[in-house]
Write a protein that holds these residues in place. Structure first.
Motif, mmCIF file in Angstrom:
data_model
loop_
_atom_site.group_PDB
_atom_site.id
_atom_site.type_symbol
_atom_site.label_atom_id
_atom_site.label_comp_id
_atom_site.label_asym_id
_atom_site.label_seq_id
_atom_site.Cartn_x
_atom_site.Cartn_y
_atom_site.Cartn_z
ATOM 1 N N ARG A 25 12.289 -4.735 5.683
ATOM 2 C CA ARG A 25 13.457 -4.441 4.688
ATOM 3 C C ARG A 25 13.306 -5.520 3.636
ATOM 4 O O ARG A 25 13.938 -4.896 2.204
ATOM 5 C CB ARG A 25 14.174 -4.998 5.355
ATOM 6 N N HIS A 26 12.952 -6.246 3.299
ATOM 7 C CA HIS A 26 12.816 -7.335 1.918
ATOM 8 C C HIS A 26 11.266 -7.124 1.546
ATOM 9 O O HIS A 26 11.474 -7.091 0.117
ATOM 10 C CB HIS A 26 13.063 -8.723 3.189
ATOM 11 N N ASN A 27 10.382 -6.518 1.533
ATOM 12 C CA ASN A 27 8.919 -6.867 1.268
ATOM 13 C C ASN A 27 9.753 -5.810 0.084
ATOM 14 O O ASN A 27 10.367 -4.623 -0.268
ATOM 15 C CB ASN A 27 8.079 -5.001 1.513
ATOM 16 N N GLY A 28 9.030 -7.069 -1.744
ATOM 17 C CA GLY A 28 9.914 -6.410 -2.602
ATOM 18 C C GLY A 28 11.181 -6.422 -3.394
ATOM 19 O O GLY A 28 10.840 -6.030 -4.247
ATOM 20 N N LYS A 29 11.936 -7.104 -1.956
ATOM 21 C CA LYS A 29 12.867 -7.368 -2.594
ATOM 22 C C LYS A 29 13.178 -8.099 -3.372
ATOM 23 O O LYS A 29 12.623 -9.622 -3.377
ATOM 24 C CB LYS A 29 13.861 -7.321 -1.856
ATOM 25 N N THR A 30 13.956 -8.674 -4.811
ATOM 26 C CA THR A 30 14.305 -9.982 -4.932
ATOM 27 C C THR A 30 15.368 -10.802 -4.376
ATOM 28 O O THR A 30 16.548 -10.395 -4.455
ATOM 29 C CB THR A 30 14.966 -9.817 -6.400
ATOM 30 N N VAL A 31 14.738 -12.259 -3.953
ATOM 31 C CA VAL A 31 16.287 -13.194 -3.216
ATOM 32 C C VAL A 31 16.075 -14.307 -4.713
ATOM 33 O O VAL A 31 15.323 -15.449 -4.664
ATOM 34 C CB VAL A 31 15.990 -13.688 -1.655
ATOM 35 N N VAL A 32 17.204 -15.109 -4.541
ATOM 36 C CA VAL A 32 17.140 -15.872 -5.272
ATOM 37 C C VAL A 32 18.262 -16.808 -4.600
ATOM 38 O O VAL A 32 19.558 -16.957 -3.764
ATOM 39 C CB VAL A 32 18.764 -16.136 -6.896
ATOM 40 N N ILE A 33 17.725 -17.924 -4.363
ATOM 41 C CA ILE A 33 17.984 -19.383 -3.652
ATOM 42 C C ILE A 33 17.996 -20.050 -4.608
ATOM 43 O O ILE A 33 17.653 -20.815 -5.096
ATOM 44 C CB ILE A 33 16.587 -19.411 -2.377
ATOM 45 N N LYS A 34 19.155 -20.730 -3.982
ATOM 46 C CA LYS A 34 20.217 -22.070 -4.794
ATOM 47 C C LYS A 34 20.058 -22.863 -3.897
ATOM 48 O O LYS A 34 20.387 -23.121 -2.285
ATOM 49 C CB LYS A 34 21.592 -22.359 -4.867
ATOM 50 N N PHE A 35 19.692 -24.380 -4.380
ATOM 51 C CA PHE A 35 19.021 -25.569 -3.183
ATOM 52 C C PHE A 35 20.033 -26.708 -3.668
ATOM 53 O O PHE A 35 19.732 -27.509 -4.545
ATOM 54 C CB PHE A 35 17.463 -25.654 -3.537
ATOM 55 N N GLY A 36 21.055 -26.735 -3.501
ATOM 56 C CA GLY A 36 22.001 -27.757 -3.479
ATOM 57 C C GLY A 36 21.137 -29.223 -3.154
ATOM 58 O O GLY A 36 20.998 -29.577 -2.452
ATOM 59 N N GLY A 37 22.448 -30.099 -4.063
ATOM 60 C CA GLY A 37 21.057 -31.629 -4.430
ATOM 61 C C GLY A 37 22.142 -32.005 -2.954
ATOM 62 O O GLY A 37 21.259 -32.766 -2.867
ATOM 63 N N ASN A 38 22.631 -31.770 -2.392
ATOM 64 C CA ASN A 38 23.288 -32.693 -1.601
ATOM 65 C C ASN A 38 22.572 -31.945 0.258
ATOM 66 O O ASN A 38 22.545 -32.588 0.669
ATOM 67 C CB ASN A 38 24.589 -31.720 -1.309
ATOM 68 N N ALA A 39 22.113 -31.395 0.131
ATOM 69 C CA ALA A 39 20.950 -30.745 0.569
ATOM 70 C C ALA A 39 19.929 -30.879 0.435
ATOM 71 O O ALA A 39 18.921 -30.896 1.330
ATOM 72 C CB ALA A 39 20.815 -28.811 0.815
ATOM 73 N N MET A 40 19.624 -31.537 -0.489
ATOM 74 C CA MET A 40 17.621 -32.298 -0.348
ATOM 75 C C MET A 40 18.404 -33.701 0.149
ATOM 76 O O MET A 40 17.934 -34.737 -0.500
ATOM 77 C CB MET A 40 18.166 -32.427 -2.114
ATOM 78 N N VAL A 41 17.903 -33.739 1.588
ATOM 79 C CA VAL A 41 18.852 -35.477 2.218
ATOM 80 C C VAL A 41 17.195 -35.950 2.448
ATOM 81 O O VAL A 41 17.576 -36.582 2.296
ATOM 82 C CB VAL A 41 19.912 -34.582 3.726
ATOM 83 N N ASP A 42 16.468 -35.745 2.494
ATOM 84 C CA ASP A 42 14.803 -35.720 3.242
ATOM 85 C C ASP A 42 13.870 -35.284 3.050
ATOM 86 O O ASP A 42 14.545 -34.162 2.508
ATOM 87 C CB ASP A 42 15.263 -36.252 4.434
ATOM 88 N N GLU A 43 12.750 -36.023 2.856
ATOM 89 C CA GLU A 43 11.644 -35.823 1.982
ATOM 90 C C GLU A 43 10.716 -34.463 3.379
ATOM 91 O O GLU A 43 10.732 -33.175 2.579
ATOM 92 C CB GLU A 43 10.767 -36.723 2.500
ATOM 93 N N GLU A 44 11.185 -34.428 4.808
ATOM 94 C CA GLU A 44 10.745 -33.526 5.455
ATOM 95 C C GLU A 44 11.230 -32.415 5.214
ATOM 96 O O GLU A 44 10.672 -31.017 5.308
ATOM 97 C CB GLU A 44 11.412 -33.792 7.151
ATOM 98 N N LEU A 45 13.014 -32.651 4.851
ATOM 99 C CA LEU A 45 14.101 -31.074 4.350
ATOM 100 C C LEU A 45 13.396 -30.187 3.275
ATOM 101 O O LEU A 45 13.360 -29.477 3.471
ATOM 102 C CB LEU A 45 14.771 -31.485 4.533
ATOM 103 N N LYS A 46 12.812 -31.206 2.260
ATOM 104 C CA LYS A 46 12.545 -30.794 1.164
ATOM 105 C C LYS A 46 11.044 -30.089 0.918
ATOM 106 O O LYS A 46 10.395 -29.203 1.261
ATOM 107 C CB LYS A 46 12.717 -31.626 0.146
ATOM 108 N N ALA A 47 10.000 -30.344 2.135
ATOM 109 C CA ALA A 47 9.121 -29.682 2.813
ATOM 110 C C ALA A 47 9.131 -28.610 3.216
ATOM 111 O O ALA A 47 8.522 -27.540 2.742
ATOM 112 C CB ALA A 47 8.238 -30.713 3.081
#
Ligand SMILES: Nc1ncnc2c1ncn2[C@@H]1O[C@H](COP(=O)(O)OP(=O)(O)O)[C@@H](O)[C@H]1O
Ligand SMILES: CC(=O)N[C@@H](CCC(=O)OP(=O)(O)O)C(=O)O
Length: 303
Positions: A25-47
């Motif tokens: 279903r998703h092959n070739g489709k565009t997805v825009v992902i917004k990564f909020g500053g509040n969600a960047m809480v630790d290194e593991e999550l960012k990785a």
């Protein structure tokens, strides 16, 4: 020995094959992902975020990352002794504050995300809305209690040029966009809320999905009194709810509404604190968070 090995590997094959309908279903489709500053809480999550994004890219999706950095900007402004406040959910941005906003978003947060993504190959390219006229804005003057208020160098998006992003996607890259706009009126730049920038880009790119990663499970029905998450709502239902929303949820949900009213199939707010939340949302039955769909879509069409 080899029989046992085959046997133990079977659940892995089943998990992979479960993803097949979603991959198709998703092959070739565009997805825009917004990564909020509040969600960047630790290194593991960012990785884990970087792994998910690269996974989607290798699964055949065109992925565009738009990042925030509100808490990181506030910390840097503090260090510079610049007082900052929010009005109508937006940071009052003086000329001095704008320098710091640009430094933190383009020079720090974006660089870190690009670095994490590129641990998996030569994929990510960072840019801001200034580059190649990607985002153009004019001065935004929100209305508060019936009066137009000056909140400094905060921009209202007037135009999106998707050329640079599309060229990068066509080249197999992952654009990582900081929410700074070029000015339509003078030679300076504007600070744009990252949710608003992500939604405008999703609409302009004709994306299938806008995914907003934040630090709550989704849109709470009766925040802060209960943690009941609204799992799905239509554009009209969301429009009715908008006046009741507060703080950071306002630009997020306005952005989701703008996206689904302008050609994006689904806009989702999901919990960025959950590891691999992007994969859970895209490739499994266990959709998490809040999904906004256009009015005409009936149950089962989106997902
Ligand atoms: N109805 C609601 N449902 C969920 N969160 C809400 C709601 N209303 C306000 N919020 C607040 O919005 C915040 C998310 O927005 P924000 O702080 O701007 O995050 P981000 O940095 O991810 O953009 C939540 O942490 C919560 O405090
Ligand atoms: C105008 C305005 O408010 N800009 C935001 C831009 C960053 C952002 O939106 O970051 P989050 O997604 O982490 O909140 C700010 O200065 O904080």
């Amino acid at each position: 020995m080899s029989t046992t090995r085959k046997h133990t590997a079977l659940p892995k094959a089943q998990i992979l094959i479960e993803a097949l309908p979603w991959l198709t279903r998703h092959n070739g489709k565009t997805v825009v992902i917004k990564f909020g500053g509040n969600a960047m809480v630790d290194e593991e999550l960012k990785a884990a975020f970087a792994q998910d994004v690269v996974f989607l890219r290798h699964a055949g999706l065109d992925v565009v990352v738009v990042h925030g950095g509100g808490p990181q900007i506030s910390a840097a402004l503090d260090r510079h002794g610049i007082v900052s406040e929010f009005k109508a959910g937006l940071r009052v941005t003086t000329e001095d504050a704008m320098d710091v906003v640009r430094m933190v978003l383009a020079g720090q947060v974006q660089r870190e995300l690009v670095g994490l993504l590129n641990q998996h190959g030569p994929l990510a390219v960072g840019l801001t809305g200034e580059d190649a006229h990607t985002i153009t804005a004019t001065k935004h003057q929100p209305e508060i209690d019936g009066e137009r208020v000056d909140i400094g160098r905060v921009g209202e998006i007037t135009d999106i040029d998707t050329g640079a992003i599309e060229a990068l996607l066509a080249d197999g890259r992952i654009p990582v966009v900081s929410s700074i706009a070029r000015s339509e009126d003078d030679g300076h730049v504007y600070n744009v809320n990252a949710d608003t920038a992500a939604a405008a880009l999703a609409a302009a790119l004709g994306a299938e999905t806008l995914m907003v990663l934040t630090d709550v499970e989704g849109l709470y029905e009766d925040w802060p009194n209960s943690d009941e998450v609204i799992s799905r709502l239509t554009a009209s239902q969301l429009e009715k709810l908008l006046p009741e929303l507060s703080s950071g949820m306002v630009p997020k949900m306005e952005g989701c509404l703008h996206a689904v009213r302008n050609g994006v199939n689904t806009a989702r707010v999901i919990d960025g604190r959950v590891q691999h939340s992007i994969l859970l949302e895209i490739f499994t039955d266990e959709g998490i968070g809040t999904m906004v769909v256009p009015d005409a879509v009936t149950e089962g069409d989106a997902g």
